[in-house]
Every structure is written in C-alpha cells, then in structure tokens.
Enzyme design. Sequence first.
Site, PDB file in Angstrom:
ATOM      1  CG  ASP A 340      28.316  -9.228  -5.792  1.00 46.81           C
ATOM      2  OD1 ASP A 340      27.350 -10.014  -5.719  1.00 46.81           O
ATOM      3  OD2 ASP A 340      28.849  -8.740  -4.790  1.00 46.81           O
ATOM      4  CG  ASP A 342      28.549 -12.440  -3.145  1.00 48.70           C
ATOM      5  OD1 ASP A 342      29.246 -11.438  -2.972  1.00 48.70           O
ATOM      6  OD2 ASP A 342      27.371 -12.376  -3.550  1.00 48.70           O
ATOM      7  CG  ASP A 435      32.482  -9.299  -2.789  1.00 51.29           C
ATOM      8  OD1 ASP A 435      33.363  -8.599  -3.319  1.00 51.29           O
ATOM      9  OD2 ASP A 435      31.380  -8.858  -2.434  1.00 51.29           O
TER      10      ASP A 435
HETATM   11  P1  UTP Z   1      25.704  -8.940  -1.652  1.00 48.91           P
HETATM   12  O1  UTP Z   1      25.875  -7.481  -1.409  1.00 48.91           O
HETATM   13  O2  UTP Z   1      26.592  -9.543  -2.669  1.00 48.91           O
HETATM   14  O3  UTP Z   1      24.174  -9.147  -2.011  1.00 48.91           O
HETATM   15  O4  UTP Z   1      25.920  -9.646  -0.256  1.00 48.91           O
HETATM   16  P2  UTP Z   1      23.437 -10.362  -2.728  1.00 48.91           P
HETATM   17  O5  UTP Z   1      22.434 -10.830  -1.759  1.00 48.91           O
HETATM   18  O6  UTP Z   1      24.428 -11.365  -3.236  1.00 48.91           O
HETATM   19  O7  UTP Z   1      22.656  -9.719  -3.937  1.00 48.91           O
HETATM   20  P3  UTP Z   1      23.238  -9.255  -5.359  1.00 48.91           P
HETATM   21  O8  UTP Z   1      22.588 -10.093  -6.398  1.00 48.91           O
HETATM   22  O9  UTP Z   1      24.713  -9.449  -5.342  1.00 48.91           O
HETATM   23  O10 UTP Z   1      22.843  -7.811  -5.433  1.00 48.91           O
HETATM   24  C1  UTP Z   1      25.644 -11.019  -0.003  1.00 48.91           C
HETATM   25  C2  UTP Z   1      25.432 -11.261   1.461  1.00 48.91           C
HETATM   26  O11 UTP Z   1      26.670 -11.253   2.142  1.00 48.91           O
HETATM   27  C3  UTP Z   1      26.583 -10.476   3.301  1.00 48.91           C
HETATM   28  C4  UTP Z   1      25.536  -9.436   3.008  1.00 48.91           C
HETATM   29  O12 UTP Z   1      24.949  -8.958   4.191  1.00 48.91           O
HETATM   30  C5  UTP Z   1      24.549 -10.200   2.139  1.00 48.91           C
HETATM   31  O13 UTP Z   1      23.572 -10.821   2.946  1.00 48.91           O
HETATM   32  N1  UTP Z   1      27.901  -9.876   3.590  1.00 48.91           N
HETATM   33  C6  UTP Z   1      28.562  -9.162   2.657  1.00 48.91           C
HETATM   34  C7  UTP Z   1      28.439 -10.060   4.831  1.00 48.91           C
HETATM   35  O14 UTP Z   1      27.848 -10.728   5.686  1.00 48.91           O
HETATM   36  N2  UTP Z   1      29.657  -9.501   5.126  1.00 48.91           N
HETATM   37  C8  UTP Z   1      30.340  -8.767   4.231  1.00 48.91           C
HETATM   38  O15 UTP Z   1      31.451  -8.283   4.546  1.00 48.91           O
HETATM   39  C9  UTP Z   1      29.774  -8.596   2.951  1.00 48.91           C
HETATM   40 MN    MN Z   2      26.129 -10.804  -4.334  1.00 52.09          MN
END
Ligand code: UTP
Ligand code: MN
Length: 511
Positions: A340, A342, A435
Amino acid sequence: MLRARAAPAMRKKPRPQAGGVPGREEVRFQGVRLYLVERKMGRSRRSFLTQLARSKGFMVEDVLSDAVTHVVSEDCQASSLWTWLRGRDVKNLPAMHVLGISWFTDSMKEGKPVAVETRHLIEVCVSDTSPALPDGTSSTPLLTVSQYACKRRTTTVNNNKILTDALEVLAESYEFKEIPGRCLAFRRASSVLKSLPWAVRCLRDTEGLPCLGEHSKAVMEEILQSGHSFEVEKTLSDEKYQTLKLFTSVFGVGPKTAEKWYRGGLRSFSDVLAAPGIHLNRMQQSGFLHYGDISRAVSKAEARALGNLIDEAVRAVTPDAVLALTGGFRRYRGKEFGHDVDFIVTTREPGKEEKLLTGIIERLKQQVSTLFGLLLYCEYNASTFDMVKLPSHQFEAMDHFAKCFLIVRLEGGRVEGGLHGAEGDGRGWRAVRVDLVSPPMDRYAFALLGWTGSRQFERDLRRFARAERRMLLDNHTLYDKTKKEFLAATTEKDIFAHLGLEYIEPWQRNA
Ligand code: UTP
Ligand code: MN
C-alpha cells in the site's frame, strides 16, 4: 588523513570529478552511489570503469564514505577484502552491497543498476570475523549482532531468504493460533537473519547470534541439510492455515473474523459470499470488490503518481501543509514494490491539522477521473489525541492521530511507464490502498518514525527504550521515566539521540 591532505594537489590536473559529482554527466540513479575498490583492480582500470559508469548516469564516489550504497571489487579473496573494508572508517558498511564485478558489468550492459542477487555478493563468513585468540578459543565476532532490531542495519537485500521465509510461515501460524510468544520468537529469529550481510551455510555460522531459540535452530538445521523443513511444509499444506491466510488477505478481515468464518465451515471466498448468515462490513465489501487489484503489488512509479495526486489535493486545501511518504515506500531503496502507500500530512500552523484530512477527503471526492470518483473507499477516524492522557504504559496498536484508510482509483495515464502488471486487462486503471495520518506538527517526528516501520523495527525500538533506557516510546511521544518528563523532538535523529542510539536510515530499517 593523508588522503584528505593530498586532495588539493589533485586539483591542478583536471581529473574526473570527485565526490560523486559526475562531471557534466546527468545523474540518472539518485539512490545509488558506487565505490570501486582500487586493490586488485588497479588505478587505470578503476579510472576507466569510473568514467564508463559516470557516462551512463551513475554516481561514483572517489572515497569510501557512509554515502556509498554499492561497493564493487575485483578482489576475489573475500576475507582480505572484508578485512580491508572493516579497516575503513565507515559505520554504514553493514548496509552496503559489497559486490563482485559481475554486478557492475551487468548494470553497464543494462544501462541501469540491476537488482542485487546473491550471486553478485562478495560474502563474508563469521569465521572471518572471529579471529582465534592465542589460547586457541575464538573471540566474540567483531561484527556483533544486537538482539535489538533498532541497533541493526537491515536493507532489502536478504541473504537468507530461504530460512526467513520458513521462519515467517511458523510465526504466522502461531499468530493464527493466538500464541503471541512463539510468534514473536520466530519473528525475532527471522529478523536477525535478515540483517546478516552473508548467507548462513551451516548452523555453526550462527554461533554467537542472538534471538535464535532451539526451535528456530532445529528448523534452520533441517533446511540447511535437506533443503526443506517438515514442520514448515506441514503448516503450508494445513487446511486451516491456508484458509486463514486466504481470509486475512482481504482488506478488513483480521485473524478473529477469519477464525470465525473457518469455524462456521467456510473455506473459500465463494463460501463466504454465498453464506446466508454473514454480514460484511463496508471495509470488507470493498476488500472483496477490489481484491485482485489491492492484493497486487504497488510499484514505485504508481506510488509516485499517487503522491502527486494526494499532493494536489493537499495544496488545494492548505498551501503550507507538509506531506511526506512513509511506510514501506520510505524504507525501500533499490526495491520496487509495496502493498500500500502510506503518507503523513500536517500543517506548520498548530491546530490547523484538525481540519486537514477532512478537507483533503472532500477535495478527493470532488475530483472525478473519466466520470468515476477517485475514492473507491474511505474510512475516516477523527483524532482522539490528548497529551493529558500520556504517557501510555500499555502500547496500543493504533495511535490516536486523525487518519484515513482509502482505496484510490489510479488511472494508468498518470503513471510513468503505465500500470504495473496490468498488461492486457484493458481497464486502464487500478485500485490502490492508501493510508493518510495527520499528527500535529510537534508530534511529527514521532509519527514519522512510528509509521516508517518495519513493524519489527518499531517493536524493538519500544522494547529497547523501555528495557535499556527506562523510557516509553510510541507514535506520540518519548517519556523519560527517570526524569519524569517528555522529551521533545523535531526530527527522527533527535529521537535516536535521546535514546542513545546511532541513527538508522529508513532503508536500513527493513528488520
Ligand atoms: P504498513 O502496514 O503499511 O506496512 O504499515 P509497511 O511497512 O508500509 O509495508 P508494506 O509494503 O505496506 O506491506 C506501516 C507502518 O505504520 C505503522 C505500522 O506499525 C508499520 O510500522 N502503523 C500503521 C502505525 O503505527 N499505526 C497505524 O495505525 C497503522
Ligand atoms: Mn505500507
């Protein structure tokens, strides 16, 4: 030191540009900085190869510094090369790719840096790092590996993928079985192996490494000897494991729901969709609707296109907003795909971030692309952040900042080089999970650090803070329990400094 003094003298004769400034040549690959080792290669060949690479848009450094990402050597004696490299004053060495000339020639042929494969690597074995003491015993390895992921530098190059894949299957299966202790033990073991700049070839190679329990070692030994593990294969072919893995791959379906469906006798998506008693929430409905698209990897070019799209919306709402990529796409350097995208977004003026996300969402909703709305799904969670309720002694999975979980319709025309893996489906667009999180500006560094991940890196940052520093860290704050005060930070570097940790770059946090 002598080298540095010699530098001005070199100026007299025009030489190929130093310090990675490639003459008039255009730099085409920003994230890649080469260093060619002169030993064994010789000065004239090194200078020839340097010019060749620069003419193709590569940055080539004259001096080995922490900025270097790829070290290329023609020294086939791995141990003498590594001894020489360790003698240089570079902290970043564990994160650098140390490569044979084959990677260089492949890259020149392709006209771009090719992906690093195991065959390119000049491996270092543990025995090289633990010289025998006079009494015949072995000293602790020079390359000591910390039990904390936040003290290790882990890039996307995984030299032990066969082992880590196996350990992660077991971790996941214990997660499904809700045995968190065992799950974590396998995750820690896997994470340590991911950080090694060399491939484990026998169990003896792992002597002195932390976090490898008996169970993990037994699995590793089986794989190293026979190529597979009975327990991992049994898990992979287990119907319950397969079904829970399938169900949890749907956006909005967690282990609890998956377990409930499995207990209800459901085994496939069509079972779920046809079952009369099942009510899917809005998130799960969208998860099923866009399943094909959102379970497909997101490319860097697609992430960039989304960045532009979000940026347009952000600028329209608040010109002084700060938008940054976080999550996996901030961590990957050299790797192309994520699951995804972020983003973290805030305003310089305190308090204004309150209305920021809702403004951005409204803006995105108004925008239509070829008659369709951009937002295929949107869940907005307002902020519940309250400094008065902090520090929190119990870590919560979700932070309290305003955030939204989106599915965005991305048109192929916006993506440089087109959509990834969509050849022939003729739709011209794909759905992507995005996100957005919006902390107040004074919480920005904590939120950025928390959202950059990886999960294991974050877990160990918190564990390190608590166990080694008597501090509480989460996505909102860092609290010193001894001084009974909150520690301020405007950058991630400030937080590492408060914790007394060496700064780890985002692309070294792939623990
Ligand atoms: P992700 O699930 O998007 O993983 O969360 P990622 O590391 O980007 O990997 P891929 O490529 O998408 O699979 C990103 C980071 O944001 C934190 C998660 O713990 C993770 O370290 N996070 C996510 C939060 O701290 N709070 C949230 O509400 C959601
Ligand atoms: Mn991610």
